[in-house]
Scaffold this motif. Structure first.
Motif, mmCIF file in Angstrom:
data_model
loop_
_atom_site.group_PDB
_atom_site.id
_atom_site.type_symbol
_atom_site.label_atom_id
_atom_site.label_comp_id
_atom_site.label_asym_id
_atom_site.label_seq_id
_atom_site.Cartn_x
_atom_site.Cartn_y
_atom_site.Cartn_z
ATOM 1 N N ILE A 123 0.808 -1.126 -0.061
ATOM 2 C CA ILE A 123 0.473 -0.126 0.163
ATOM 3 C C ILE A 123 0.850 0.968 -0.082
ATOM 4 O O ILE A 123 1.886 1.152 1.076
ATOM 5 N N VAL A 124 0.665 2.454 -0.714
ATOM 6 C CA VAL A 124 1.208 3.130 -0.599
ATOM 7 C C VAL A 124 0.260 4.743 -1.465
ATOM 8 O O VAL A 124 -0.180 4.829 -2.116
ATOM 9 N N GLU A 125 0.601 5.672 -0.101
ATOM 10 C CA GLU A 125 -0.267 6.918 0.176
ATOM 11 C C GLU A 125 0.298 8.015 -0.452
ATOM 12 O O GLU A 125 1.327 7.527 -1.346
ATOM 13 N N ALA A 126 -0.336 8.298 -1.668
ATOM 14 C CA ALA A 126 -0.021 9.833 -1.570
ATOM 15 C C ALA A 126 0.597 9.634 -3.087
ATOM 16 O O ALA A 126 2.020 10.261 -3.153
ATOM 17 N N VAL A 127 -0.056 8.897 -4.061
ATOM 18 C CA VAL A 127 1.067 8.708 -5.436
ATOM 19 C C VAL A 127 1.114 10.466 -5.499
ATOM 20 O O VAL A 127 0.034 10.937 -5.957
ATOM 21 N N PRO A 128 2.157 10.634 -6.546
ATOM 22 C CA PRO A 128 1.916 12.459 -7.166
ATOM 23 C C PRO A 128 1.688 11.902 -8.702
ATOM 24 O O PRO A 128 1.500 10.326 -8.892
ATOM 25 N N VAL A 129 0.610 12.659 -8.445
ATOM 26 C CA VAL A 129 0.097 12.908 -10.283
ATOM 27 C C VAL A 129 1.179 12.526 -11.385
ATOM 28 O O VAL A 129 0.077 12.012 -12.478
ATOM 29 N N SER A 130 1.664 13.151 -11.143
ATOM 30 C CA SER A 130 3.106 13.249 -12.581
ATOM 31 C C SER A 130 3.909 11.418 -12.728
ATOM 32 O O SER A 130 4.059 11.253 -13.698
ATOM 33 N N GLN A 131 3.735 10.718 -11.074
ATOM 34 C CA GLN A 131 3.339 8.839 -11.840
ATOM 35 C C GLN A 131 2.312 8.325 -11.835
ATOM 36 O O GLN A 131 2.760 7.233 -11.984
ATOM 37 N N ALA A 132 1.561 8.779 -11.723
ATOM 38 C CA ALA A 132 -0.077 8.225 -11.319
ATOM 39 C C ALA A 132 0.021 7.736 -12.731
ATOM 40 O O ALA A 132 -0.302 6.161 -12.168
ATOM 41 N N ARG A 133 0.436 8.314 -14.210
ATOM 42 C CA ARG A 133 0.060 8.115 -15.469
ATOM 43 C C ARG A 133 1.118 6.537 -15.863
ATOM 44 O O ARG A 133 1.313 5.912 -16.622
ATOM 45 N N LEU A 134 2.277 6.881 -14.756
ATOM 46 C CA LEU A 134 2.732 5.256 -15.216
ATOM 47 C C LEU A 134 2.838 4.781 -14.206
ATOM 48 O O LEU A 134 3.780 2.798 -14.632
ATOM 49 N N LEU A 135 1.836 3.615 -13.746
ATOM 50 C CA LEU A 135 1.774 3.301 -13.042
ATOM 51 C C LEU A 135 0.403 2.652 -13.347
ATOM 52 O O LEU A 135 -0.850 2.775 -14.364
ATOM 53 N N ASP A 136 0.193 0.555 -13.572
ATOM 54 C CA ASP A 136 -0.475 0.053 -14.054
ATOM 55 C C ASP A 136 -2.183 0.726 -13.517
ATOM 56 O O ASP A 136 -1.850 1.154 -12.260
ATOM 57 N N PRO A 137 -3.116 1.312 -13.876
ATOM 58 C CA PRO A 137 -4.485 2.244 -13.589
ATOM 59 C C PRO A 137 -5.018 0.939 -13.196
ATOM 60 O O PRO A 137 -5.294 1.528 -11.498
ATOM 61 N N GLU A 138 -4.955 0.253 -12.215
ATOM 62 C CA GLU A 138 -5.554 -0.625 -11.878
ATOM 63 C C GLU A 138 -5.179 -1.146 -10.513
ATOM 64 O O GLU A 138 -5.758 -1.209 -8.845
ATOM 65 N N LEU A 139 -4.131 -0.532 -10.280
ATOM 66 C CA LEU A 139 -3.380 0.002 -9.145
ATOM 67 C C LEU A 139 -3.471 1.266 -8.044
ATOM 68 O O LEU A 139 -3.330 1.046 -7.102
ATOM 69 N N ILE A 140 -3.930 2.284 -8.969
ATOM 70 C CA ILE A 140 -4.409 3.664 -8.870
ATOM 71 C C ILE A 140 -5.986 3.462 -8.090
ATOM 72 O O ILE A 140 -6.836 3.394 -8.919
ATOM 73 N N HIS A 141 -6.610 4.465 -6.738
ATOM 74 C CA HIS A 141 -6.936 4.676 -6.528
ATOM 75 C C HIS A 141 -7.198 6.100 -5.911
ATOM 76 O O HIS A 141 -6.425 6.551 -5.518
ATOM 77 N N GLU A 142 -8.297 6.688 -6.571
ATOM 78 C CA GLU A 142 -8.500 8.372 -7.077
ATOM 79 C C GLU A 142 -9.669 8.422 -5.701
ATOM 80 O O GLU A 142 -10.766 7.977 -5.819
#
Length: 500
Positions: free
Chosen positions: A245-264
């Protein structure tokens, strides 16, 4: 041809940064071992901010204790911001007194019993601390045991929000051992499903499952926390499998990660342009209306926030699910001609997006006929000038529910004539009346309706132009189940969280 500096170049640099950060972070969760293969695995959590005060619950560090489910409060907040039972099962009001009935069968992590005496000790320490926990600003509170399982909390003036206040992590109830030294130590002193067993300064924290938890057995065996202030490194930890679990992923990094792992998750935080209604060009309501009409918030959301924010319809956003359905349409003044009025917009560098927001606003307002200067400093050096009304406008990212889960306090502090954070220098009898009504209305539907009436009164003045509501981006690894996605950032790992 003009090259957009926000597109491919950032992606390349961010990818390089992720690789470097992953290398630096490699092995930092090694002690936890693999976190796959069943409900008894440990959870590896990468958090943004290190403790600032030794995890004292009297400070903002308290929210870490809450997010790890190690310290608990008498009440909790539901999605609407109403108080619900936690360590207290019920409560009743009589004038200035609120009497709480305590839950039975609760023990602290050191094995001692949860009693009325322990509640009084924790609340008394908080109420007499210097400085006080933020939730008690302006509040005089005393607590006394009125029975083996009852505690009565008394305030200097009748306060309809006492149950909501007592949900603040800064008013966590801890065992007597927590108060033996000069500082308050939560190690082994909470009541939650996880016991805090070790704190490695500002780098690590270790929690183990507490098997005597009153609410049942946690699904995870424990939590291994690393504090990783660098946003690229946190994103790399998720991408490389170093963290669950990772808190506060920066906006600039979010699009480099698997969308399935990102929760906004929508946050109760609004990016607002405050207009100085007390002096200068914006003393004229028609000029304020012209500025409001010139603001294109959609451009700001798409460019600065890369569409990872919500357009604002009002001061209160989607993190408060009741706001939209109760919103009243404000009656505003007609826009006038700016006439080349010269204005200065202030903002600060501490939140990286705000200077860029101010630059876009400068362009938009200039196109509408204003002459615009910017003044950007660190927040510590600009706050006093902003509160003194030395700017014509100010760009601020502002929490709208503060610690009680109730927006009335934010609205009063920011827009009442006597408000302590009145950047707009607003002094409007109609607004003051609406704000006072909202503040004095008992919690529940009637209070929410009064809050939205107060919001409409503020917006009618055009002293505040809400632009967007921010989101927090949380990363959960593919096998993680039951992690909380909490707009108020009070919960993260719960009794249900585990790795499948």
């Amino acid at each position: 041809m003009f090259e957009n500096p926000r597109t491919p170049r950032r992606g390349l640099l961010s990818t390089i940064g992720l690789s470097t950060a992953a290398a630096l972070l490699s092995g930092c969760f090694a002690a936890a071992g693999p976190s796959s293969g069943g409900g008894d695995s440990r959870l590896r959590v990468a958090m943004m901010q290190p403790p600032r005060a030794g995890l004292s619950p009297l400070t903002d560090d308290a929210f870490k204790l809450s997010r790890w489910s190690t310290a608990e409060t008498l009440t909790r907040l539901d999605a609407d911001g109403d108080a619900r039972p936690a360590l207290a099962t019920s409560w009743r009001q009589s004038g200035k007194d609120w009497t709480f009935t305590l839950r039975e069968g609760v023990t602290f992590h050191d094995g001692t019993a949860f009693t009325a005496r322990s509640v009084v000790k924790s609340l008394t320490v908080a109420a007499t601390a210097s400085p006080k926990p933020r939730i008690l600003d302006g509040v005089t509170l005393t607590a006394r045991a009125t029975g083996p399982r009852t505690v009565t909390v008394t305030t200097a003036a009748a306060d309809p929000l006492v149950p909501q206040r007592l949900s603040s992590p800064q008013l966590s109830i801890l065992a007597a051992k927590a108060y033996r030294g000069r500082t308050v130590s939560p190690v082994g002193a909470g009541t939650g499903p996880f016991e805090l067993v070790e704190v490695g300064g500002t780098t690590t924290a270790t929690l183990d499952r507490y098997d005597r938890y009153w609410g049942g057995r946690a699904k995870a065996a424990g939590i291994d926390v690393r504090f990783v202030p660098d946003g690229t490194a946190r994103a790399a930890a998720l991408r490389s499998g170093e963290a669950d679990i990772v808190e506060a992923v920066p906006v600039s990094q979010a699009r480099l990660l698997d969308p399935e792992l990102i929760h906004e998750v929508p946050m109760p935080r609004t990016n607002t342009l405050y207009l100085n209604a007390g002096s200068g060009p914006f003393e004229d309501a028609r000029v304020r209306a012209a500025a409001r009409a010139a603001v294109d918030a959609e451009q700001i959301v798409s460019s600065v926030y890369e569409d990872r924010a919500d357009l604002a319809e009002g001061l209160l956003g989607p993190a408060l699910p009741w706001a939209a359905e109760l919103r009243e349409k404000p009656v505003r003044a007609a826009a006038g001609d700016p006439g080349g009025a010269e204005i200065t917009i202030g903002t600060f560098t501490d939140r990286a997006e705000l200077p860029e927001v101010a630059q876009i606003l400068q362009q938009q307002l200039q196109a509408a006929g204003f002459r615009v200067k910017l003044e950007v400093r660190e927040y510590a050096t600009i706050e006093a000038d902003a509160l003194a009304g030395k700017f014509d406008a100010f760009v601020l990212s502002r929490a709208t529910v503060l610690d009680s889960g109730d927006p009335a306090a934010y609205l009063y502090s920011d827009f009442a004539g006597e408000g302590s954070f009145n950047l707009a220098q607003l002094s409007d009898p109609g607004v003051d009346k609406a704000l006072t009504t909202a503040s004095q209305t008992p919690a529940g539907d009637a209070r929410r309706e009064a809050v939205m009436a107060a919001e409409a009164a503020v917006l009618a003045t055009d002293a505040a132009v809400p632009m967007l509501h921010e989101r927090v981006i949380q990363g959960d690894a593919a096998g993680v189940r039951g992690a909380a996605h909490d707009p108020r950032e009070r919960e993260l790992v719960t009794i249900r969280t585990h790795v499948k």
